[in-house]
Design a protein around this motif. Sequence first.
Motif, PDB file in Angstrom:
ATOM      1  N   ARG A   1      43.393  31.801  35.700  1.00  0.00           N
ATOM      2  CA  ARG A   1      42.152  31.465  36.395  1.00  0.00           C
ATOM      3  C   ARG A   1      41.967  32.332  37.639  1.00  0.00           C
ATOM      4  N   GLY A   2      40.728  32.676  37.921  1.00  0.00           N
ATOM      5  CA  GLY A   2      40.410  33.413  39.133  1.00  0.00           C
ATOM      6  C   GLY A   2      40.329  34.911  38.922  1.00  0.00           C
ATOM      7  N   SER A   3      39.410  35.549  39.649  1.00  0.00           N
ATOM      8  CA  SER A   3      39.290  37.007  39.613  1.00  0.00           C
ATOM      9  C   SER A   3      40.466  37.641  40.339  1.00  0.00           C
ATOM     10  N   LYS A   4      40.774  38.894  40.006  1.00  0.00           N
ATOM     11  CA  LYS A   4      41.908  39.582  40.624  1.00  0.00           C
ATOM     12  C   LYS A   4      41.475  40.744  41.530  1.00  0.00           C
ATOM     13  N   TYR A   5      40.392  41.420  41.205  1.00  0.00           N
ATOM     14  CA  TYR A   5      39.859  42.523  42.022  1.00  0.00           C
ATOM     15  C   TYR A   5      40.878  43.642  42.237  1.00  0.00           C
ATOM     16  N   VAL A   6      41.671  43.919  41.208  1.00  0.00           N
ATOM     17  CA  VAL A   6      42.627  45.024  41.220  1.00  0.00           C
ATOM     18  C   VAL A   6      43.011  45.282  39.760  1.00  0.00           C
ATOM     19  N   THR A   7      43.498  46.469  39.470  1.00  0.00           N
ATOM     20  CA  THR A   7      43.891  46.820  38.106  1.00  0.00           C
ATOM     21  C   THR A   7      44.889  45.818  37.531  1.00  0.00           C
ATOM     22  N   HIS A  33      33.343  45.036  38.458  1.00  0.00           N
ATOM     23  CA  HIS A  33      32.876  45.712  39.666  1.00  0.00           C
ATOM     24  C   HIS A  33      33.767  46.918  39.954  1.00  0.00           C
ATOM     25  N   GLU A  34      34.504  47.368  38.910  1.00  0.00           N
ATOM     26  CA  GLU A  34      35.447  48.462  38.996  1.00  0.00           C
ATOM     27  C   GLU A  34      36.752  48.014  39.683  1.00  0.00           C
ATOM     28  N   VAL A  35      37.810  48.844  39.567  1.00  0.00           N
ATOM     29  CA  VAL A  35      39.133  48.375  40.004  1.00  0.00           C
ATOM     30  C   VAL A  35      39.871  49.372  40.903  1.00  0.00           C
ATOM     31  N   PRO A  36      40.484  48.864  41.986  1.00  0.00           N
ATOM     32  CA  PRO A  36      41.383  49.661  42.811  1.00  0.00           C
ATOM     33  C   PRO A  36      42.763  49.730  42.156  1.00  0.00           C
ATOM     34  N   SER A  37      43.661  50.534  42.726  1.00  0.00           N
ATOM     35  CA  SER A  37      45.017  50.654  42.192  1.00  0.00           C
ATOM     36  C   SER A  37      45.906  49.531  42.703  1.00  0.00           C
ATOM     37  N   GLN A  38      46.975  49.276  41.976  1.00  0.00           N
ATOM     38  CA  GLN A  38      47.932  48.272  42.424  1.00  0.00           C
ATOM     39  C   GLN A  38      48.678  48.748  43.668  1.00  0.00           C
ATOM     40  N   LYS A  39      48.788  50.063  43.839  1.00  0.00           N
ATOM     41  CA  LYS A  39      49.503  50.581  45.011  1.00  0.00           C
ATOM     42  C   LYS A  39      48.815  50.159  46.309  1.00  0.00           C
ATOM     43  N   ILE A  40      47.503  50.338  46.386  1.00  0.00           N
ATOM     44  CA  ILE A  40      46.795  49.998  47.623  1.00  0.00           C
ATOM     45  C   ILE A  40      46.789  48.482  47.836  1.00  0.00           C
ATOM     46  N   PHE A  41      46.731  47.723  46.749  1.00  0.00           N
ATOM     47  CA  PHE A  41      46.788  46.262  46.851  1.00  0.00           C
ATOM     48  C   PHE A  41      48.162  45.812  47.361  1.00  0.00           C
ATOM     49  N   LYS A  42      49.202  46.465  46.879  1.00  0.00           N
ATOM     50  CA  LYS A  42      50.565  46.141  47.317  1.00  0.00           C
ATOM     51  C   LYS A  42      50.732  46.430  48.802  1.00  0.00           C
ATOM     52  N   ARG A  43      50.232  47.579  49.260  1.00  0.00           N
ATOM     53  CA  ARG A  43      50.319  47.926  50.688  1.00  0.00           C
ATOM     54  C   ARG A  43      49.581  46.883  51.535  1.00  0.00           C
ATOM     55  N   TYR A  44      48.452  46.451  51.044  1.00  0.00           N
ATOM     56  CA  TYR A  44      47.653  45.443  51.746  1.00  0.00           C
ATOM     57  C   TYR A  44      48.416  44.124  51.856  1.00  0.00           C
ATOM     58  N   PHE A 101      42.649  32.234  55.723  1.00  0.00           N
ATOM     59  CA  PHE A 101      41.415  32.603  55.040  1.00  0.00           C
ATOM     60  C   PHE A 101      40.881  33.908  55.641  1.00  0.00           C
ATOM     61  N   ASN A 102      40.700  34.916  54.804  1.00  0.00           N
ATOM     62  CA  ASN A 102      40.159  36.204  55.237  1.00  0.00           C
ATOM     63  C   ASN A 102      38.755  36.382  54.668  1.00  0.00           C
ATOM     64  N   LYS A 103      37.755  36.315  55.514  1.00  0.00           N
ATOM     65  CA  LYS A 103      36.395  36.545  55.055  1.00  0.00           C
ATOM     66  C   LYS A 103      36.201  38.026  54.756  1.00  0.00           C
ATOM     67  N   ALA A 104      35.451  38.299  53.700  1.00  0.00           N
ATOM     68  CA  ALA A 104      35.374  39.644  53.135  1.00  0.00           C
ATOM     69  C   ALA A 104      35.018  40.720  54.153  1.00  0.00           C
ATOM     70  N   ASP A 105      34.044  40.460  55.007  1.00  0.00           N
ATOM     71  CA  ASP A 105      33.555  41.481  55.931  1.00  0.00           C
ATOM     72  C   ASP A 105      34.561  41.832  57.019  1.00  0.00           C
ATOM     73  N   PHE A 106      35.599  40.986  57.186  1.00  0.00           N
ATOM     74  CA  PHE A 106      36.590  41.222  58.232  1.00  0.00           C
ATOM     75  C   PHE A 106      37.962  41.562  57.655  1.00  0.00           C
ATOM     76  N   ASP A 107      38.026  41.734  56.362  1.00  0.00           N
ATOM     77  CA  ASP A 107      39.273  42.042  55.665  1.00  0.00           C
ATOM     78  C   ASP A 107      39.192  43.473  55.137  1.00  0.00           C
ATOM     79  N   PRO A 108      40.132  44.347  55.508  1.00  0.00           N
ATOM     80  CA  PRO A 108      40.013  45.768  55.131  1.00  0.00           C
ATOM     81  C   PRO A 108      40.006  46.027  53.630  1.00  0.00           C
ATOM     82  N   TYR A 109      40.875  45.334  52.887  1.00  0.00           N
ATOM     83  CA  TYR A 109      40.920  45.547  51.436  1.00  0.00           C
ATOM     84  C   TYR A 109      39.636  45.058  50.785  1.00  0.00           C
ATOM     85  N   TYR A 110      39.201  43.878  51.179  1.00  0.00           N
ATOM     86  CA  TYR A 110      37.987  43.280  50.623  1.00  0.00           C
ATOM     87  C   TYR A 110      36.771  44.157  50.923  1.00  0.00           C
ATOM     88  N   THR A 111      36.694  44.636  52.164  1.00  0.00           N
ATOM     89  CA  THR A 111      35.580  45.500  52.566  1.00  0.00           C
ATOM     90  C   THR A 111      35.519  46.756  51.707  1.00  0.00           C
TER      91      THR A 111
END
Length: 404
Positions: A135-141, A192-203, A244-254
């Motif tokens: 369940r839930g979106s992942k927003y990463v590869t 909505h297209e996908v970022p890499s797992q590397k950048i998600f891991k760093r985040y 809770f990280n709101k999208a506009d204030f979260d670097p990965y989300y932004t």
Amino acid sequence: MEEKFINITDKKDCTGCRACEQICPVKAITMKEDDEGFLTPIVDKNKCVNCGLCRKSCGQIERFRNTNKLKEQLYLGVKPKNVEIAKNSTSGGIAYLISKLIIEHGGVVFGSAYDENLMPRQVCVKDFEWLQKLRGSKYVTSDTKDTFSQAKSLLEEGKIVLYIGVPCQIGGLKKFLKKEYENLYTIDIICHEVPSQKIFKRYLEYEEKKLGEKIISYNIRSKNKIDWGMGFCAEIKTENKTKFNKADFDPYYTAFLNGSIYRESCYECKYGNLDRIGDMTLGDLWGIEQFDYDFYDKNGVSLAVVNTDKGIKLFEMIENLVEYRKYQEKQVTKFNGNLEHPTARTKKREYIYVELDKLPFNKYAKKYLSNRNKIKYILKDIMPRNIKTFYKRYLKQVKKWVKR
């Protein structure tokens, strides 16, 4: 002798679906991360027998097309009658409902789940306990691992198989299988297209450092702080803390939302159009508050696009468990651009990954990912919900009319 094997020289020529790796009869192909962290096939020429199966199975060289499409796709707004299902899902929980019924009928479901390191991977689910993990979106590869091979084995055994993934994964699966199976059902997600797992891991490492504890749960689209359709918020949990990280204030989300960190092939996606690859397409029914406010629900409303006869069967399975309304193509595509075209490549994409491994993530995020105009987003953040709703329903339309 002409070389028939996969040879990726341009990053836009690969989606990382692993179809080529899994179909190779001599195991000459290994998927390895490139410098940006995206999986890419590497061919061992000493093992390769030049059979050409890898090229024939590639859904990026030549995309798979459904031959059993309906004459007219059905565009449905759907929400479950059981409110708790929507509350615990990213949008309306329709994928969960269908998956649950597939398992109840003795079938299996393939979908994306976080592993022990919170990296998404495709897994095979046979029981209700594991189904919760999908369940839930992942927003990463989401790494497909060997799920194409697993799915084929189960299909050959006569099992009902539902495979849920982003469109290029469904395309890769169908090219890998090389034939239609009556017992295979597919759902492609509006991607909505996908970022890499590397950048998600760093985040995640960056967030763990700030929290001082290991992150045990990450929900990119939490509804605990912001109602569905009123904004985006990630919920991050450690053993003792919830943040809770709101999208506009979260670097990965932004960076995700502005389209600057996706895989290069995403910007030229061959599946990002109305010629859908799955039996059913699922996503959020964005804009519902503007063209059918009475059907809006703060817990989420799903968009289900029924593409084939099998898609009709999937919907009939849940028809009595949901409320739904039919819409026109133009109504739903107006507010859901990724249903009919991929995200445009940004100028920042040229260099955004260059210093990912060179800078501490806090400095990297400040330089490349974060929003610069904070005041705009602070004002947006403190805006009351009823004002946001009014804005979405009316002011956006007025602004578009004035521009004309």
